[in-house]
Design a protein around this motif. Structure first.
Motif, PDB file in Angstrom:
ATOM      1  N   THR A   1       3.187  13.379  15.955  1.00  0.00           N
ATOM      2  CA  THR A   1       2.159  12.452  15.983  1.00  0.00           C
ATOM      3  C   THR A   1       2.682  10.885  15.649  1.00  0.00           C
TER       4      THR A   1
ATOM      5  N   TRP B   1      -8.751  13.731  11.518  1.00  0.00           N
ATOM      6  CA  TRP B   1      -7.573  13.923  12.621  1.00  0.00           C
ATOM      7  C   TRP B   1      -7.745  15.463  12.795  1.00  0.00           C
TER       8      TRP B   1
ATOM      9  N   ALA C   1       0.860   7.932  10.876  1.00  0.00           N
ATOM     10  CA  ALA C   1       0.344   9.238  11.052  1.00  0.00           C
ATOM     11  C   ALA C   1       0.860  10.261   9.789  1.00  0.00           C
TER      12      ALA C   1
ATOM     13  N   LEU D   1      -2.295  10.653   8.833  1.00  0.00           N
ATOM     14  CA  LEU D   1      -3.186  11.317   9.793  1.00  0.00           C
ATOM     15  C   LEU D   1      -2.556  13.046   9.748  1.00  0.00           C
TER      16      LEU D   1
END
Length: 466
Positions: free
Chosen positions: A214, A262, A292, A295
């Motif tokens: 990610t 997410w 991320a 996330l």
């Protein structure tokens, strides 16, 4: 950065505090190419903060540019050379050219875009074979990404989408020449599918561990090669690269911004992987680079099919990546917030500071992105600010049950202290590793040491998933 006390008059405080934000550290964090350590940033008066040379996070030859935002970005490119995603000589030659011309967004974008164009072609005196063409395309993708990050501050901000597409074309050319080539697909997600690239060490149907990589708030696909794909393939693993909301194609072409939920992004990816005969569905790992690191943990808290999680670094509140003076613009009232923004803040921004704010806000606001491409400043600060606030996962981290590795970095300039905060809040099996200047791995995401970074991450994944 030296901040102005919040108890001063709102107008002068904001005007003085926002002066020099580009030269300062991280107007907005959660990215792969922003500024440098806050202690290194100019104070509002322009004087340097007290700091001894021994404390400089980028000493000596690590300082390619005096401006920390450009220096950090270029260190990122230089580090990619360890995975063939850059050439040291090409990067340093570009640095010299930019410094000779005078560092600016315009000279940086022009130099790296021209380098991307050049590397897309053959090397001097050569009839390139597929292997040469492949890795020159990967390097071109890196150089286009360097130009893309600063294009909104250049003389041609409207070329942003075209510049993204140039980098994406180079990335796809690289992928097509891999052996085996990654499987390209579109995974259903709302009304806009997620483009994915599924890399395998060979085309057999042997079930293998798989890592979902990610990206951060403004990274490009080439970064995922450096921070995971190559390392996964070397270990006989599969690796999935994707563009989510606010990233890559979904942002620059489809105009879809970040979402805080997410898990709704990762869930369809796990569905798609679980149907493949070459994936062991019990051994799917998830990594999150830069923003991320917020996330991916959010997704793992609600997606119980993730067997291992790595936050690089741990991040629980991206909004704190903004300087306090920027955060103070946001009030409970949309009308008052936007009045402050448009009447007090925007008129005081230098062109360079304005470009930084445009770049940092665009993944959270399509109107802001479109205005920036037209050379205008966005007028609605309230909506994207609230969207960034919604990424806070402080109360969600204890829900994570997946074994988790939390990375931290010496001189972390965007989320200092947040990796430790995440680690302390985790109730799942957990490990914490801080990468340091002793390994040349300081700064957000270890831009100068991605090989060390991947060694730590994949040794842990291998030990966790087997």
């Amino acid at each position: 950065m030296t901040y102005v006390s919040a108890d001063r008059a709102p107008g002068p405080s904001r005007r003085s505090a926002l002066a020099g934000l580009v030269g300062g550290a991280a107007v907005l964090a959660g990215c792969t190419s922003p500024g440098a350590k806050p202690a290194n940033a100019p104070t509002p008066s322009g004087a340097r903060s007290p700091q001894s040379p021994a404390d400089d996070p980028t000493p000596g030859v690590m300082t390619l540019f005096k401006e920390p935002a450009y220096n950090f970005s270029c260190l990122w490119a230089l580090g990619g050379a360890g995975f063939s995603a850059a050439e040291v000589g090409e990067v340093l030659t570009a640095v010299n050219a930019v410094n000779k011309a005078g560092l600016s967004a315009q000279t940086y974008v022009k130099t790296f875009r021209e380098l991307g164009d050049k590397v897309t072609g053959p090397p001097p005196g050569s009839k390139p074979d597929d292997q040469t063409t492949r890795f020159r395309a990967l390097r071109a993708a890196q150089y286009y990404a360097q130009a893309l990050f600063f294009v909104l501050g250049s003389d041609d901000p409207g070329s942003e989408e075209d510049l993204y597409k140039a980098g994406r074309g180079a990335w796809d050319r690289f992928c097509d020449l891999c052996d085996p080539a990654p499987v390209k697909a579109n995974v259903p997600y709302g009304t806009t599918p997620l483009p994915v690239w599924f890399f395998r060490p060979d085309p057999s149907n042997t079930r293998r561990p798989t890592v979902i990589l990610t990206n951060g708030s403004d990274g490009q696909n080439v970064d995922m090669w450096t921070y995971g794909v190559a390392a996964a393939l070397d270990r006989g693993w599969n690796a999935l690269v994707y563009d989510g909301p606010g990233q890559g194609q979904l942002l620059f072409v489809d105009q879809v911004v970040f979402t805080p939920t997410w898990e709704k992004v990762v869930g369809p990816l796990v569905d798609w992987l679980s149907e493949r005969p070459d994936v062991d569905p019990s051994k799917i790992g998830l990594t999150g680079l830069s923003m991320a690191g917020d996330l991916a943990p959010r997704a793992a808290a609600f997606e119980d099919r993730i067997a291992a999680l790595v936050a690089m670094p741990g991040c629980v509140e991206p909004w704190l990546g903004f300087p306090a003076e920027v955060r103070e613009i946001l009030t409970p009232s949309k009308e008052e917030t936007n009045r402050i923004w448009n009447e007090e803040v925007v008129p005081a921004l230098s062109p360079a500071d304005a470009a930084t704010m445009k770049k940092r806000i665009e993944p959270f606001s399509v109107p802001a992105m479109l205005a920036a491409r037209e050379g205008r400043m966005f007028t609605d600060f309230y909506t994207p600010a609230r969207r960034i606030q919604a990424l806070t996962i402080t109360d969600i981290v204890p829900r994570i049950k997946t074994p988790t590795l939390v990375l931290d970095y010496e001189d972390e300039q965007f989320y200092p202290g947040q990796a430790q905060q995440m680690f302390d809040a985790l109730t799942a099996p957990k490990d914490y590793v801080k990468l340091t200047a002793a390994e040349g791995a300081q700064l957000h995401c270890s831009p100068m040491a991605p090989q060390v970074h991947c060694e730590v991450v994949f040794d842990w994944l291998q030990g966790t998933l087997g």
